[in-house]
Motif scaffolding. Structure first.
Motif, short mmCIF file in Angstrom:
data_model
loop_
_atom_site.label_atom_id
_atom_site.label_comp_id
_atom_site.label_asym_id
_atom_site.label_seq_id
_atom_site.Cartn_x
_atom_site.Cartn_y
_atom_site.Cartn_z
N ILE A 50 -19.74 -6.74 6.56
CA ILE A 50 -19.35 -5.59 5.75
C ILE A 50 -18.28 -4.83 6.52
CG2 ILE A 50 -20.14 -3.35 4.87
CD1 ILE A 50 -22.90 -4.68 4.48
N LEU A 51 -17.20 -4.44 5.84
CA LEU A 51 -16.11 -3.72 6.50
C LEU A 51 -16.16 -2.25 6.10
CD1 LEU A 51 -13.56 -3.81 8.26
CD2 LEU A 51 -12.24 -4.25 6.18
N LEU A 52 -16.35 -1.37 7.08
CA LEU A 52 -16.31 0.08 6.86
C LEU A 52 -14.90 0.57 7.12
CD1 LEU A 52 -19.55 1.16 8.79
CD2 LEU A 52 -19.34 0.50 6.38
N VAL A 53 -14.33 1.29 6.15
CA VAL A 53 -12.97 1.83 6.28
C VAL A 53 -13.06 3.34 6.09
CG1 VAL A 53 -10.59 1.71 5.50
CG2 VAL A 53 -12.07 -0.30 5.28
N ASP A 54 -13.04 4.08 7.20
CA ASP A 54 -13.21 5.54 7.16
C ASP A 54 -12.65 6.11 8.45
OD1 ASP A 54 -14.26 8.24 7.12
OD2 ASP A 54 -15.80 7.56 5.72
N TYR A 77 -26.99 1.57 11.43
CA TYR A 77 -28.05 1.48 10.42
C TYR A 77 -28.01 0.13 9.70
CZ TYR A 77 -31.03 2.73 6.47
OH TYR A 77 -32.02 2.75 5.53
N LEU A 78 -26.82 -0.29 9.29
CA LEU A 78 -26.69 -1.55 8.56
C LEU A 78 -26.99 -2.75 9.45
CD1 LEU A 78 -23.47 -0.76 6.47
CD2 LEU A 78 -25.83 -0.89 5.64
N LEU A 108 -26.84 4.35 0.58
CA LEU A 108 -25.71 3.43 0.81
C LEU A 108 -26.21 1.99 0.89
CD1 LEU A 108 -22.68 3.00 1.50
CD2 LEU A 108 -23.33 3.19 3.90
N LEU A 109 -27.30 1.77 1.63
CA LEU A 109 -27.87 0.44 1.75
C LEU A 109 -28.29 -0.10 0.39
CD1 LEU A 109 -28.96 -1.93 3.47
CD2 LEU A 109 -31.10 -0.62 3.70
N ALA A 110 -28.90 0.75 -0.44
CA ALA A 110 -29.33 0.32 -1.77
C ALA A 110 -28.14 -0.08 -2.63
CB ALA A 110 -30.13 1.43 -2.45
N ARG A 111 -27.05 0.69 -2.56
CA ARG A 111 -25.85 0.37 -3.34
C ARG A 111 -25.22 -0.94 -2.84
NH1 ARG A 111 -23.71 4.57 -6.52
NH2 ARG A 111 -25.47 5.92 -7.07
N ILE A 112 -25.17 -1.11 -1.52
CA ILE A 112 -24.61 -2.34 -0.95
C ILE A 112 -25.41 -3.55 -1.40
CG2 ILE A 112 -24.36 -3.63 1.21
CD1 ILE A 112 -23.46 -0.99 2.52
N ARG A 113 -26.72 -3.44 -1.33
CA ARG A 113 -27.57 -4.56 -1.75
C ARG A 113 -27.36 -4.87 -3.23
NH1 ARG A 113 -33.16 -2.83 1.42
NH2 ARG A 113 -32.74 -4.01 3.35
N ALA A 114 -27.22 -3.83 -4.05
CA ALA A 114 -27.03 -4.04 -5.48
C ALA A 114 -25.71 -4.76 -5.76
CB ALA A 114 -27.06 -2.70 -6.22
N ILE A 115 -24.64 -4.33 -5.08
CA ILE A 115 -23.32 -4.95 -5.30
C ILE A 115 -23.34 -6.40 -4.83
CG2 ILE A 115 -20.90 -4.92 -4.61
CD1 ILE A 115 -21.11 -1.87 -4.46
#
Length: 246
Positions: A6-10, A22-23, A110-117
Motif C-alpha cells: 500500500i502506498l501512502l502519499v501525504d 498500524y497497517l 481507514l483499515l476497513a475502507r482499504i479492506r473493502a476496496i
C-alpha cells in the motif's frame, strides 16, 4: 493479503508513520512518500496494491496527481480529504478515486475502507464461457460468469468490460457498479443496497460516492454506445436501473 504494498502519499510524515505502523501490524506491506512528485517516481518503478492519497499537499495537490495517474494506472485510490471539503471529495471521485475518508481519520476506519476496496478489486473469480445473466445467481452475489446486456459485455473474472470491440476503462468501483446493475438489469436497485454490495460498506448520511460512480459509468456507456439514450436511469427516491435495449 496483497503481495504489493500500500502506498501512502501525504506530506504529514508523522501521520504516515502512524498509519504505516498500524497497517503493517495488520499484515500489509506499506511504503510512504510525501509529495506528488515522489509518488509519480514511485509509480514509474512499481504499481501498489492501493494508494492512500491526501488531497492537500504542498506543490502539486492530490487531485492534480490523481488527474495525472488515471490515464496510465488503474491502481485503486482512497482519497483523504478535509472534513469540511465536500467539493474535494466529489472532484476526487469524478477524477477516478475509488472512495474517500475525511481527516483526521481513525486508523480502524481507514483499515476497513482499504479492506473493502481491495476486496471489491479481486472478488469476482473467472468462470469460462460466455453467457447471458445466469438465472441461478443468488441476489446480493456478484455474477461469476461473463454477462451480456444491451450490447455491453462484462467478464468478472478478467475484470474486463467492453461495448463491441471498444473497451470500457473502469475503476474497481465503476466495474462493480456496472456488474451489479447488469446482473439485475431492468430492476430498480436502492442506493443502500448498491453501496453495500458495490462499495462493501453502509450508505452514510450525505454520502455521494455511489452517485458519482454511477454518473461516471453512465457517461462512459453513453460515449461507448454512441447514443444519447440514458442507459442507467435514476428513479427518484428509489435508486438506479440499468435499462435493457428493446
Amino acid at each position: 493479503m496483497p503481495t504489493k504494498p500500500i502506498l501512502l502519499v501525504d506530506d504529514d510524515i508523522e501521520l504516515c508513520a502512524l498509519l504505516a505502523d498500524y497497517l503493517r501490524h495488520e499484515g500489509y506491506a506499506v511504503d510512504s512518500v510525501y509529495t506528488a512528485e515522489a509518488a509519480l517516481q514511485w509509480l514509474e518503478q512499481d504499481t501498489p496494491a492501493l494508494m492512500v492519497l491526501d488531497v492537500m499537499m504542498p506543490g502539486q495537490s492530490g487531485l492534480e496527481l490523481l488527474q495525472q495517474l488515471r490515464p496510465r494506472w488503474q491502481v485503486p485510490v482512497l482519497m483523504l480529504t478535509g472534513r469540511g471539503e465536500a467539493i474535494d471529495r466529489i472532484l476526487g471521485l469524478e477524477m477516478g478515486a475509488d472512495d474517500y475518508l475525511a481527516k483526521p481519520c481513525n486508523p480502524r476506519e481507514l483499515l476497513a475502507r482499504i479492506r473493502a476496496i481491495l476486496r471489491r478489486s479481486t472478488d469476482l473469480p473467472a468462470v469460462a464461457g460466455q453467457a447471458e445473466i445466469p438465472a441461478d445467481t443468488p441476489d446480493g452475489v456478484f455474477p461469476r460468469r461473463p454477462l451480456v446486456v444491451s450490447g455491453i459485455y462484462l467478464d468478472p473474472g478478467m475484470r474486463e468490460a467492453r461495448v463491441g470491440d471498444q473497451p470500457l476503462v473502469l475503476t474497481s468501483a465503476e466495474f462493480n457498479v456496472l456488474a451489479y446493475l447488469m446482473q439485475h438489469a431492468g430492476q430498480v436497485l436502492g442506493k443502500a443496497e448498491l453501496t453495500r454490495w458495490v462499495l462493501h460498506r453502509e450508505l452514510g448520511a450525505y454520502d455521494r460516492a455511489l452517485d458519482v460512480h454511477v454518473s461516471r459509468v453512465r457517461q462512459k456507456l453513453a460515449q461507448a454506445l454512441g447514443s444519447e439514450r440514458d442507459w442507467i436511469k435514476t428513479v427518484r427516491g428509489q435508486g438506479y436501473q440499468l435499462v435493457r435495449s428493446e
